[in-house]
Structure formats: structure tokens, C-alpha cells
Design a protein around this motif. Sequence first.
Motif, short mmCIF file in Angstrom:
data_model
loop_
_atom_site.label_atom_id
_atom_site.label_comp_id
_atom_site.label_asym_id
_atom_site.label_seq_id
_atom_site.Cartn_x
_atom_site.Cartn_y
_atom_site.Cartn_z
N UNK B 163 -3.62 9.70 -9.35
CA UNK B 163 -4.95 10.31 -9.24
C UNK B 163 -5.96 9.50 -10.05
N UNK B 164 -7.16 9.46 -9.51
CA UNK B 164 -8.19 8.70 -10.22
C UNK B 164 -9.58 9.14 -9.78
N UNK B 165 -10.57 8.39 -10.25
CA UNK B 165 -11.95 8.70 -9.95
C UNK B 165 -12.60 7.44 -9.39
N UNK B 166 -13.44 7.60 -8.38
CA UNK B 166 -14.12 6.43 -7.81
C UNK B 166 -15.13 5.90 -8.82
N UNK B 167 -15.03 4.63 -9.17
CA UNK B 167 -15.90 4.06 -10.18
C UNK B 167 -17.02 3.23 -9.56
N UNK B 168 -16.77 2.66 -8.39
CA UNK B 168 -17.72 1.72 -7.80
C UNK B 168 -17.42 1.58 -6.31
N UNK B 169 -18.46 1.47 -5.49
CA UNK B 169 -18.26 1.17 -4.07
C UNK B 169 -19.12 -0.04 -3.75
N UNK B 170 -18.50 -1.09 -3.20
CA UNK B 170 -19.19 -2.37 -3.05
C UNK B 170 -18.79 -3.05 -1.74
N UNK B 171 -19.73 -3.79 -1.12
CA UNK B 171 -19.41 -4.54 0.09
C UNK B 171 -19.03 -5.97 -0.29
N UNK B 172 -17.79 -6.36 -0.03
CA UNK B 172 -17.35 -7.72 -0.43
C UNK B 172 -16.62 -8.50 0.66
N UNK B 173 -17.00 -8.65 1.89
CA UNK B 173 -18.07 -7.96 2.56
C UNK B 173 -17.65 -6.58 3.06
N UNK B 174 -16.33 -6.31 3.10
CA UNK B 174 -15.93 -4.97 3.55
C UNK B 174 -16.21 -3.97 2.45
N UNK B 175 -16.61 -2.77 2.84
CA UNK B 175 -16.93 -1.74 1.85
C UNK B 175 -15.64 -1.36 1.12
N UNK B 176 -15.63 -1.60 -0.17
CA UNK B 176 -14.43 -1.42 -0.97
C UNK B 176 -14.75 -0.52 -2.15
N UNK B 177 -13.87 0.44 -2.41
CA UNK B 177 -14.07 1.30 -3.58
C UNK B 177 -13.11 0.87 -4.67
N UNK B 178 -13.61 0.89 -5.89
CA UNK B 178 -12.76 0.57 -7.04
C UNK B 178 -12.60 1.88 -7.81
N UNK B 179 -11.35 2.27 -8.01
CA UNK B 179 -11.10 3.49 -8.78
C UNK B 179 -10.90 3.10 -10.24
N UNK B 180 -11.01 4.11 -11.07
CA UNK B 180 -10.92 3.85 -12.50
C UNK B 180 -9.52 3.40 -12.90
N UNK B 181 -8.52 4.01 -12.29
CA UNK B 181 -7.15 3.57 -12.51
C UNK B 181 -6.48 3.37 -11.15
#
Lengths: 421, 467
Positions: B163-181
Motif C-alpha cells: 500500500x502506498x500514496x501517489x506522490x507524483x503523476x508525470x508524462x515521460x512521455x507516457x503518463x506515469x505515477x510515482x508512489x511514495x513506496x
Amino acid sequence: MSRGFNRLLESVVSINVRELAFESGARRYTSSLGSGVLMSEDGIVLTNAHVVSRRAVEINVTLSNLERVGARLVGWDHWTDLAVLRLDLEEVKRRGFKLSAARFGESEKLFPGQEVFAVGTPHGLTRTVTRGIVSNTNRYFEDTRGIGGYETGMFNTWLQTDAAINPGNSGGPLVTSDGKVVGISSRGYLGANNLGFAIPASTARVVLERLVQDGVVVRSYVGIVPGALQDLENFYALALNTGVLVSSVDPGSPAAKAGLRPGDILLSIDGARVDGRFPEQLPPIQNLIASRPIGSELRFSVKRAAETREFTVVTERLESRVGEEWALEKWGLSVRRVSRTYARENQLEGNDGAVVIGVQPGFPGDVAGIARGDILLKVNQQAINALDVLKQAHAAYEASPAPTLIETQRNRRVSLLIIKP
Amino acid sequence: MILILRLLRGAIPAALFGVSACAATPDLPALWSERVKCVVAVEYVTVTETERRPTVSMGTVVDAKGTIILQSVAIDPRAALWQLKEFKVYLPGEGDGKPAEYLGQDAFTGWHFVRAGDDTRTKLTPVTAFAGPTAPRKPVISEAVWGIGLRPKDEDFAPYILRSTVALVQAVPQLTAIAQQEVAAPGLPVFDAQGVLVGLAGPSGGQTFLQISRSGRPVPTMLINVEESSAFLVAGEVLPHVGRIPRDPSGRPLAWLGTYGLEPMDREVAKFLNLQAQSGAVVSEVLEGSPAETAGLKPRDIILALNGAPLPQLKPDRAVVAYLEREVERRIPGNKLALTVLRGTERVEVAVTLGDQPKLAREAERKFFDRLGFTAREPVYGDAVERRQRPGALAGVVAHFVKTGGPSATAGLRPDDWIREIDGTEVKDFAEATGRLGAIEGDKDRSEFVLLVARGSETAVLRVKLK
């Protein structure tokens, strides 16, 4: 010791050098120490190319009377690791010093086991004499980056001795008991015991003469990398002691243009049979080609598969792999001109460009994303076909800093970057 | 709640529950027990000259036919199709694998597709069942997400929750979410609190640590967690493409443009060239005989627009290159692509008709010679490009594999050496080379043979002793 040996001691000098270094992205000075030997009464000193290079800005020579005299570089030859200096004769005269010259012995006549002495300044200990024997008279040793990034050992073999040779001995003479110079101490194996190497007098004598006369040794180049046949001659059905293997042919070289190919067996040059069975036989063959005037037409007799063919190869001037260097200090970049050899090794399309050899962190070049090893191809859309192009762009930036467009290449990938104030 | 869900499952298609059933009070254990049925472990064996190498990776079920997607890194791109054997699917918590079929790799997504056998597929639930009733769910910063990890094979791939929390959503170029853990094993789905699919975990990004020893300075070391990932492609980058099952296990047809070394143009350069906020990519080289060459693209051209649309502004700058590559990969040979490029100071339109990707190294013919200790491979277009040779004339063979300690390795042969001559005679093509090498291998009286190999800009004569 003999009278000759005592006289020899008077001709051994130590050399302090201050030289420019460009590697850091700026102009820096470094100092180093080596040995040398006076070879004439008019102040000619023979030493190693890795002791005094063309980057030297200040050379001081300490004579046997412990007095220091200034000197300048007369000539430099990294291929044989030799350099020639001339003492400031006016200073010598003004201060009333008397110079004592050493004499060459015949290195060809040395035999393994013969007693020899190394004289020099190991680790700064002046006029140190160490004793040993000749361990081998014909040692093969080649290094494409051995002398500060320059090639060495393609055209000569080396004397090997167990006389202790330490850092600082470089450039000092290796002498027989009668004080005759049979070699110039050059290098030792670090971490090994008593494996020292010297350039034989037979090579040093020729190179010294050329350097005194012309300042350079001009050599011919054809672009073959020879390989020892070892016991491949049966395989190629060759007469005993004939031929040298063409291991590699430099693309675009005279040999390549003439049609030579790797795997060919070179049988003779201008009718003279060549024998390259063993590695130590290769430098004399290379030297045979190198000592011909530039533009010579050499007739190569070559065995390819079952047939023997003749090729005519026109020699070019031999170039070093290290090009001219410079520091673009405002940008924090030091660069080296792309040489023909470098371009070939790295399969570049042409000889344009300058290789980045140093980057100062935080300077505009670094900020723009330029890294060590990148090749600068264009500046403000002008091809860098000489270092002057870069120097001028840098001077313009220095006078009035403005964004400058640089085209770089890294592993064949071309990028555009901006250097800005 | 669990009871209701169980009843529902028998009655209506799986796609109908999800948000609607759980929106009010999400019950994580219930969500978990359903969603764990859309993940599997896939094992296959790579058969090489000297060994059989098993590999395990995690996959997600994408349809009712038991189709499973694996990450592109799951299979070595150098491996030929015939080397990949014995695909097996393991259900979470089960130690017995069931046979599966490899369907190939999709060029655009990079996913490998595998299909579970009949007996297994009935036990699986496709991840699309949890997609939610409307458009793909886009995760937002700070929202709670969870996913599934699988323990190793010797623990029967037991599933566990992350389980985690979404920290960032970025297009690189595909839309990618980075979770905290770490939030899921790479290749496995990620869900929101209601159990709706929000993405598919990709390879984890590295984290830099300082390694400090008692002597010496701290050394920066990058650590990458290969078992769990904190980065995931959002559902909108996944769901529209799960149907891209290759027509053929080879993955062909593959579209080909024929540029080498696309490099991003940064903002400073754009400004200098009076392109203002325009994004672009510099073409380092245009490959010989390629569709790009035919269309008249030139080295140093700066690509600014594609089919009339300016290239998007992406961060980091590099992402624009991936964007361009994906635009080619999503198409098929014969498709047209209009490029607007800056050449010097001029804008030029280049109309490219995409071609068919030349034969790849993994598709080339090869033959292993056990006694000689190496595998000869037919040279392909890419070999020539890598070595700056003209791709037109592909004589000789490439040493694809060199057996450690074998006669050829001892003589100095290295993988990727290009064999030009055998016993002093030029090699014409693969068939001729293997014929001659086979004769040498078969001749028990032979004590040696000689190879002439090219390596970089140099060549070497190697003498291989067989006795």
C-alpha cells in the motif's frame, strides 16, 4: 671505478620541469623531476620524452656541481621516448661552468649478463648509481598510450636490466663500467622486482642526431599493424623465417588504398625479405618503413591464400594520436584536436572536431551538458576543422559573453547545446 | 460483504461489479480476494548452447481468454523465438505451474503476451473487470493506492499486499505515477481504495544511496528494487492497448523509420534557433537504405512536428525521443508519417512511408559448433549499423556465442566478433561458412584452424587449436 666512469658521473644531470596541464578544464601547472645526460660540450642534454614534453614551460637542469642552469626543449619523440634539451649556454658561460659530455657505447655489442650501471635521480636522490646486469638485449614492448597518452615502442626494442630503476631515474643513462652510455633508462615495471627498461644507444644516437638537426623525427606511415607469425608459417605454407602477418590495416591508410588486407602475409619490401616470426622482430620492420622518406613508393610482395601479389604503397607522414591541446577557460573546457589516428580508432566520419579532455564543474560547458569524451564538432554552426575556430569563438565569448551554439557528438549521437553566460 | 460478492460472482459477469458494489464502504480483504485472481507468475526456460535458464516474471491477466501481459524486460531481446520454451503459468499461492503459450511481443507497448491453458483460464479474472464503469481512472496526488506482490517460487508465489500514496503523476512521455513506496511487483496492477484499476506497475526507478565504509569517502550507489516497484503506468496508458496481441509470435510486422541517434533539443537551443517554446529532436544519422533516407531525411535535421502537430513539450527533455519512437512503433509498415524538420534555417516537409524492420539478430540463422566452441550467426542489418559498415554487403558470420574455456575462446574469439575469413579464404555467406565450419568440426584429425575477425576498427588473425 674507471676514469671513464668518473667522467660520466660529471655529465649526468637532474631535470626539474614545470609544465602546462589541460586535463582539468583549465590551464594548470604541474612539476616533475627526472634525469638526463649531457651528450655534448655545447649543452645538449638527452632525456626521456615523458620527462620533458612539449608542454614544458620551464626547464631547470642541475649539473654535477649542484648548480642549476635553465634549458629549453630542442626536440621530442614520444615514439622512442626521447627528448633533447639545450642548456642556456650564455648562463653557463657567464657563470664559468665547464660542461663534460658523455659518449655513446655500442649497445649492439651488449650481451645478457654484462654488468651495467644506471645513474640518475630516483625519487629526487641526485647522482644515485645502481648496479645490475643486462637481462635482455632485445625486449619488445609497445604501448599505444604509454607516454602521456602518446604511442611508444613501435620502432625500437628495449634493453632490459635488473639495475634498480625507480621513478626519477627516467632519462638518466645506463652505462657500462667504462662509462659509455649504452641506453637511456626509461621505465620499470611497478610492483615487480628489478625489471627495468632502457632505450638502446643504437636508437638514441639516431634520434638525438635528428632532433638536434630538425627538432622532430619525421617518419613514414603506411597503416599496417604487423603481427608475429609465431608458428603460423606452416599454416601459410611459408619458407622458414619469411614473412610478417598483416594483423590489421588502418581504414583509409595508404596500405588500405593500395589494396592490402588483414590476413595478408608481407614477404618483402622493395625486394628485401622481411622476417617477423617473433614480436621483437616487428619494430625493426616498422622502422624500415618509417625511415623511408614521405611519399616513397614501397613495393610490397604479399602472399594471399595460395597466390603472391605485388602492391605499391605510397607512404604518408606518420601522425601521433594525440592532437593539439588547449583550455577554453571561460567555458571550463579543455580540448584536444581530433587526430587522424583518433578518428580512425573511434570510427569517426571525418577528422573534424575536438575531444573534450577536461570539464570544470559548474562552468558554462558543464552546465550546458558537455562531458569528458564528447567531441565538439561545430561552434555557432561553423565546423571545427582547427582549434583556432574554437579559440576564436571562445575569445569572442570572453570579450562579450553571449549564448554560443555547440554541436557535440557522444557515441555517434549528435546533440545541440548552448553555452551561455 | 464477502458473502454478497461471492454470490454475485456466480450470477453476473465480473465486469459489472467493482466500483458499484464497493463504493460505499470499501472492504479491502474482499477487494483483495477478487483482484488477486488477475495476477499470475509466468515461468519459461531459455535454452542456450550450454544451459537451460529458467526465468520467472509477474504477469497480469487482460481478457477472458486467459491472455497475460508481461513487461518488456521479462524476456531477453537477444533470445530467438525457438530458444524460449516451456512457458508455465502459476496461480498465486500454488506451487504447480500449468502449460501456457507464448504469443509474442507488441512493439508499441513492449509487452509480451502469454496465454494460459484452458484449465487455468477458468480460475482467472481479467484485470479489465476492475477498470470501473467509465473512462480509465486517473490517479491523483495524495490518493491511497494498493497493489499485489508475489513471493518467490519456493514460497509458491504467495500473494501479499503493498500500500502506498501517489506522490507524483508525470508524462515521460507516457503518463506515469510515482508512489511514495513500492506499490506492486513490476508487471502487476495497482488499484485505488475502491478497488478500481489505476495502473500497471513498471520497472522500479533506482534510488541513490551513499555507501560509507570505514576507510575512504562515501560512494554513491544506486539500488533498484527488482521485486517491487513504486512506479506505474496509469490505467489510461494500459487499458486501450491490452488488445494489441501480436498476430504472430515473431511480433512482426514491425514499422521502421531508419534514423540512428535521436537526441532531444533543449529549451536553450530552441530559443537560440528562434524556435521559442518548440520541442524537437536532432537526427544524428540517417541509415542507408532506410525509409527515412528514401524520403530525403538528412543527418542533423531537427524534427519539429509529426503529421502537422508540433512535438509535445515533455520533461525530462529525453522524453520527446521516446515519444517519437513510440509514434513509429504504434504504426505498421506502409503507414505514412509526415515530418516537419528544420534543416539549417529552413523548414522542410519530409513524407516518410514506414518500411518493414530489417531482420533482427534474434531472427537470424545461427548454428552452434560444440567442438569449435562458438555459435556462428548470419550477419544482419543492425550488425552493420553498429560497426559502421555498409549494410548492403553483409559477408562473413558473427560470433554470436563463445563458449567459455572452449578452443575459440582460448584463441581469443569474443562474442560479436565478425568472422571475415576461415583458413585464409573469405567467407561469402552463412550457408557457406557453416558448411566449412561443419567440415572442420567433423574432421577429427584437424588440429587447428585460422579465423580472421574484425572487431571495432581492427582485425585480428586467431589461431584456434583443436587438440
